[in-house]
Design a protein around this motif. Structure first.
Motif, PDB file in Angstrom:
ATOM      1  N   LYS A 154     -10.657 -22.338 -14.188  1.00 33.60           N
ATOM      2  CA  LYS A 154      -9.866 -21.290 -14.853  1.00 33.60           C
ATOM      3  C   LYS A 154      -9.617 -20.124 -13.901  1.00 33.60           C
ATOM      4  N   GLN A 155     -10.606 -19.761 -13.106  1.00 35.08           N
ATOM      5  CA  GLN A 155     -10.430 -18.665 -12.152  1.00 35.08           C
ATOM      6  C   GLN A 155      -9.433 -19.035 -11.048  1.00 35.08           C
ATOM      7  N   VAL A 156      -9.468 -20.293 -10.618  1.00 34.89           N
ATOM      8  CA  VAL A 156      -8.532 -20.756  -9.585  1.00 34.89           C
ATOM      9  C   VAL A 156      -7.093 -20.633 -10.092  1.00 34.89           C
ATOM     10  N   VAL A 157      -6.890 -20.946 -11.360  1.00 35.48           N
ATOM     11  CA  VAL A 157      -5.567 -20.807 -11.968  1.00 35.48           C
ATOM     12  C   VAL A 157      -5.190 -19.334 -12.104  1.00 35.48           C
ATOM     13  N   ASP A 158      -6.108 -18.526 -12.657  1.00 36.00           N
ATOM     14  CA  ASP A 158      -5.797 -17.125 -12.983  1.00 36.00           C
ATOM     15  C   ASP A 158      -5.769 -16.216 -11.755  1.00 36.00           C
ATOM     16  N   ARG A 159      -6.779 -16.323 -10.879  1.00 32.65           N
ATOM     17  CA  ARG A 159      -6.914 -15.364  -9.779  1.00 32.65           C
ATOM     18  C   ARG A 159      -6.250 -15.819  -8.487  1.00 32.65           C
ATOM     19  N   MET A 160      -6.115 -17.137  -8.298  1.00 33.57           N
ATOM     20  CA  MET A 160      -5.506 -17.635  -7.066  1.00 33.57           C
ATOM     21  C   MET A 160      -4.061 -18.075  -7.279  1.00 33.57           C
ATOM     22  N   GLY A 161      -3.631 -18.078  -8.519  1.00 27.90           N
ATOM     23  CA  GLY A 161      -2.238 -18.429  -8.797  1.00 27.90           C
ATOM     24  C   GLY A 161      -1.928 -19.908  -8.675  1.00 27.90           C
ATOM     25  N   MET A 162      -2.971 -20.756  -8.655  1.00 26.10           N
ATOM     26  CA  MET A 162      -2.753 -22.196  -8.488  1.00 26.10           C
ATOM     27  C   MET A 162      -2.510 -22.825  -9.863  1.00 26.10           C
ATOM     28  N   THR A 163      -1.353 -22.479 -10.438  1.00 26.46           N
ATOM     29  CA  THR A 163      -1.064 -22.887 -11.814  1.00 26.46           C
ATOM     30  C   THR A 163      -0.908 -24.400 -11.969  1.00 26.46           C
ATOM     31  N   GLU A 164      -0.649 -25.090 -10.861  1.00 28.88           N
ATOM     32  CA  GLU A 164      -0.482 -26.546 -10.924  1.00 28.88           C
ATOM     33  C   GLU A 164      -1.638 -27.280 -10.242  1.00 28.88           C
ATOM     34  N   VAL A 165      -2.805 -26.609 -10.127  1.00 26.50           N
ATOM     35  CA  VAL A 165      -3.960 -27.233  -9.481  1.00 26.50           C
ATOM     36  C   VAL A 165      -4.362 -28.506 -10.224  1.00 26.50           C
ATOM     37  N   THR A 166      -4.819 -29.492  -9.485  1.00 24.48           N
ATOM     38  CA  THR A 166      -5.234 -30.753 -10.102  1.00 24.48           C
ATOM     39  C   THR A 166      -6.681 -31.071  -9.747  1.00 24.48           C
ATOM     40  N   ILE A 167      -7.305 -31.847 -10.621  1.00 25.65           N
ATOM     41  CA  ILE A 167      -8.622 -32.415 -10.334  1.00 25.65           C
ATOM     42  C   ILE A 167      -8.420 -33.900 -10.036  1.00 25.65           C
ATOM     43  N   CYS A 168      -9.077 -34.373  -8.991  1.00 30.09           N
ATOM     44  CA  CYS A 168      -9.057 -35.803  -8.664  1.00 30.09           C
ATOM     45  C   CYS A 168     -10.455 -36.368  -8.788  1.00 30.09           C
ATOM     46  N   TYR A 169     -10.530 -37.624  -9.178  1.00 28.81           N
ATOM     47  CA  TYR A 169     -11.805 -38.331  -9.198  1.00 28.81           C
ATOM     48  C   TYR A 169     -11.647 -39.636  -8.432  1.00 28.81           C
ATOM     49  N   GLY A 170     -12.645 -39.951  -7.634  1.00 29.29           N
ATOM     50  CA  GLY A 170     -12.609 -41.224  -6.926  1.00 29.29           C
ATOM     51  C   GLY A 170     -13.841 -41.415  -6.080  1.00 29.29           C
ATOM     52  N   MET A 171     -13.759 -42.331  -5.139  1.00 29.46           N
ATOM     53  CA  MET A 171     -14.857 -42.612  -4.223  1.00 29.46           C
ATOM     54  C   MET A 171     -14.279 -43.200  -2.946  1.00 29.46           C
ATOM     55  N   THR A 172     -15.016 -43.082  -1.859  1.00 29.44           N
ATOM     56  CA  THR A 172     -14.536 -43.571  -0.565  1.00 29.44           C
ATOM     57  C   THR A 172     -14.044 -45.008  -0.667  1.00 29.44           C
ATOM     58  N   GLU A 173     -14.778 -45.828  -1.408  1.00 23.54           N
ATOM     59  CA  GLU A 173     -14.451 -47.249  -1.502  1.00 23.54           C
ATOM     60  C   GLU A 173     -13.124 -47.531  -2.198  1.00 23.54           C
ATOM     61  N   THR A 174     -12.548 -46.507  -2.844  1.00 19.73           N
ATOM     62  CA  THR A 174     -11.270 -46.704  -3.533  1.00 19.73           C
ATOM     63  C   THR A 174     -10.200 -45.765  -2.975  1.00 19.73           C
ATOM     64  N   SER A 175     -10.323 -45.427  -1.733  1.00 20.68           N
ATOM     65  CA  SER A 175      -9.260 -44.842  -0.882  1.00 20.68           C
ATOM     66  C   SER A 175      -8.867 -43.360  -0.969  1.00 20.68           C
ATOM     67  N   PRO A 176      -9.319 -42.443  -1.763  1.00 17.41           N
ATOM     68  CA  PRO A 176     -10.418 -42.514  -2.721  1.00 17.41           C
ATOM     69  C   PRO A 176     -10.020 -42.370  -4.191  1.00 17.41           C
ATOM     70  N   VAL A 177      -8.785 -41.926  -4.523  1.00 15.37           N
ATOM     71  CA  VAL A 177      -8.518 -41.407  -5.876  1.00 15.37           C
ATOM     72  C   VAL A 177      -8.156 -42.499  -6.878  1.00 15.37           C
ATOM     73  N   SER A 178      -8.805 -42.448  -8.049  1.00 14.03           N
ATOM     74  CA  SER A 178      -8.489 -43.357  -9.156  1.00 14.03           C
ATOM     75  C   SER A 178      -7.864 -42.630 -10.340  1.00 14.03           C
ATOM     76  N   THR A 179      -8.260 -41.365 -10.563  1.00 19.56           N
ATOM     77  CA  THR A 179      -7.656 -40.578 -11.643  1.00 19.56           C
ATOM     78  C   THR A 179      -7.307 -39.195 -11.123  1.00 19.56           C
ATOM     79  N   GLN A 180      -6.310 -38.574 -11.745  1.00 18.88           N
ATOM     80  CA  GLN A 180      -5.892 -37.231 -11.343  1.00 18.88           C
ATOM     81  C   GLN A 180      -5.233 -36.544 -12.531  1.00 18.88           C
ATOM     82  N   THR A 181      -5.502 -35.244 -12.686  1.00 21.81           N
ATOM     83  CA  THR A 181      -4.782 -34.486 -13.700  1.00 21.81           C
ATOM     84  C   THR A 181      -3.367 -34.208 -13.194  1.00 21.81           C
ATOM     85  N   ARG A 182      -2.472 -33.941 -14.124  1.00 17.26           N
ATOM     86  CA  ARG A 182      -1.079 -33.673 -13.784  1.00 17.26           C
ATOM     87  C   ARG A 182      -0.744 -32.215 -14.074  1.00 17.26           C
ATOM     88  N   ALA A 183       0.279 -31.728 -13.373  1.00 13.39           N
ATOM     89  CA  ALA A 183       0.689 -30.328 -13.538  1.00 13.39           C
ATOM     90  C   ALA A 183       1.144 -30.041 -14.961  1.00 13.39           C
TER      91      ALA A 183
END
Length: 554
Positions: free
Chosen positions: A322-351
């Motif tokens: 929430k602070q990254v969105v509010d104080r840094m202005g990164m209104t389209e910031v995303t979270i990614c989840y994954g692991m090295t073995e999967t290149s790495p990302v399997s899921t990601q939030t969207r803007a």
């Protein structure tokens, strides 16, 4: 005959996409982008002020690739890179890809024990390294292990006469021959080995193809909305997928600019680079964003250019997002989840996800990828809303662990599903929450740590009878290491300081336990298994970590 009603919706989903996968090799993809926009800025190294357009970078990559050929390297050979974030790391990454030489990433925090293992396990013939970084004297450590690494035939220190000679030897190379060799490469060839900490005491080399990492970087970038107008600040390490795939390849596959703020993470240098270079995207693990937000001079930096970015690598605290969105202005910031073995990302939030979804989940399935949540005991897919093990399948799953078919078979089943060992829940709309880990892996500031490896090392201490390592909550790093130790009869009490002193120079700093708890015995189940869950709960109480334990994560 009565109806039992409709069966529950399974925790399975696939990433439908109208955008096709790339069929290129990394070299061909870069050349295509350089031809399309030769004058666009490709790479900026802020500490030195060096800059490359796509056209100039292509020229230098070709020269370096021909230098590597002149050094006797060919398709399938392994070249190790042991250096912090610097332009030469990126040059080596793309130059090796152009000639099919497999790049082996070596963690800058490694010490001699780990370096020697990786050099031998991967069969590295040429090692490119920085002379030193922070407290690490790479040159001295290489000299120490080199006699025990028979396949290592050449060491090139960046900035040395050997590096200059390597580059110079490629200036008169045959570009026609380079193009011929590049055309003989397949997107399915192995091109990168990244070592993950090993549950059996040694790291495993996740082997990734052009197709794996090129496409993962491409789609990560697309979901961040990258265009050639974007400038991506990359303070996360290149040796990790976060830096070299989500960062470098995420930028170049979409024609954006790679910005290196510093050799290692520094909050002031990162904020200054964003402001000076007008970066639109910023990457980091939660620890990095926390450090930036807490910088005393945070308000003096002009971060108005920021639009998006990625927080990943470790559980992401909701309040930090929430602070990254509010104080840094990164209104389209995303979270990614994954692991090295999967290149790495399997899921990601969207803007366009709701703020709540973007700060409290790890998003939905990635394009062209399948995910499911299964019962760890039966392997059957569980209904939505029921926790189980997160599994993923698709183009992103690694080729395997380098020269370890049995370990590969333990991780990837016969249907090519990668079993992550992470516990997750999928909601009715396909959004995923990571709720824990089946294995006792610890994630400290984005580093995946396997207690077994550290326990094996602790057994070498003369006073340690037995050791069990767990993760305990930490406000800064997400988790910290805590060692529960039983001592040999008559041994003096072992302090955390003494243990750190014993491990310094032998283990990477992030693998050295911050806390030590001396006990007579470990909590056990009736069948004789160590109860690490109970150890963690008791550690929180013993060490006074209740506040850190209440932090909510996505």
């Amino acid at each position: 005959m009565t109806s039992a009603g409709a069966p529950a919706v399974p925790s399975y989903t696939s990433g439908i996409s109208e955008v096709p996968l790339l069929g290129d090799t990394i070299g061909d993809n870069f050349d295509r982008m350089a031809t399309a926009q030769p004058d666009a800025e490709a790479l900026v190294e802020v500490p030195t002020g060096r800059r490359w357009t796509y056209g100039r970078l292509r020229e230098e990559l070709d020269t370096l690739a021909m230098g590597l050929l002149a050094a006797g390297l060919s398709k399938g050979d392994r070249l190790g890179i042991w250096a912090p974030n610097m332009a030469e790391w990126t040059l080596i990454q793309y130059a090796t890809a152009k000639i099919g030489v497999i790049l082996v990433n070596i963690n800058p925090a490694y010490r001699t024990h780990e370096l020697e293992y990786v050099l031998n396990q991967a069969g590295i013939s040429v090692l490119v390294a920085a002379r030193s970084f922070k407290t690490s004297d790479y040159a001295a450590m290489i000299d120490e292990v080199r006699p025990r690494c028979p396949q290592l035939r050449q060491v090139v220190l960046i900035g040395s006469p050997e590096w200059d000679a390597l580059v110079e030897s490629g200036r008169d190379g045959d570009r026609t021959e380079l193009a011929r060799l590049q055309a003989q490469l397949s997107p399915d060839d192995p091109i990168n080995i990244q070592y993950t900490s090993g549950t059996t005491g040694f790291p495993k080399g996740a082997t990734l193809s052009h197709h794996n990492i090129l496409n993962n970087g491409y789609f990560v970038g697309r979901l961040c909305g990258y265009t050639p107008a974007d400038r991506v600040c990359i303070p996360v390490p290149f040796y990790h997928c976060f830096g070299m795939v989500m960062g470098n390849l995420g930028a170049t596959t979409n024609g954006a600019t790679m910005v290196i703020p510093a050799q290692g993470f520094d909050p002031k240098a990162t904020l200054a680079a964003v402001a000076r270079e007008r970066c639109s995207s910023l990457y980091g693990v939660p620890t990095m964003f926390i450090a930036e937000l807490n910088d005393p001079e945070f308000d003096s930096y002009d971060l108005s250019s920021l639009r998006t970015g990625i927080m990943a690598g470790s559980p992401c605290p909701v309040e930090v997002m929430k602070q990254v969105v509010d104080r840094m202005g990164m209104t389209e910031v995303t979270i990614c989840y994954g692991m090295t073995e999967t290149s790495p990302v399997s899921t990601q939030t969207r803007a366009d996800d709701s703020l709540d979804r973007r700060v409290s989940t790890v998003g939905r399935v990635h394009p062209h990828v399948e995910i499911k949540i299964v019962d760890p005991e039966t392997g059957l897919t569980v209904p939505r809303g029921v926790p189980g093990e997160f599994c993923t399948r698709g183009y992103s799953v690694m080729l395997g662990y380098w020269n370890e078919p049995e370990k590969t078979a333990e991780a990837i089943d016969q249907a090519r599903w990668m079993h992550t060992g992470d516990l997750a829940v999928m909601d009715s709309d396909g959004y995923v929450n990571i709720t824990g880990r089946i294995k006792d892996m610890v994630i400290r500031g984005g580093e995946n740590l396997y207690p077994r490896e550290i326990e094996e090392f602790l057994y070498t201490h003369p006073d340690v009878l037995d050791a069990q390592v767990i993760g305990v909550p930490d406000a800064r790093f997400g988790e910290e290491l805590c060692a529960w130790v039983t001592l040999r009869e008559g041994a003096p009490a072992l302090t955390a300081e003494a243990l750190r002193e014993f491990a310094t120079g032998k283990l990477a700093h992030y693998k050295i336990p911050r806390y030590v708890v001396i006990v007579e015995e470990f909590p056990m189940t009736v069948t004789g298994k160590i109860r690490k869950v109970e150890m963690r709960e008791r550690s929180v109480e013993i060490l006074g970590l209740a506040d850190a334990a209440t932090i909510r994560n996505a």
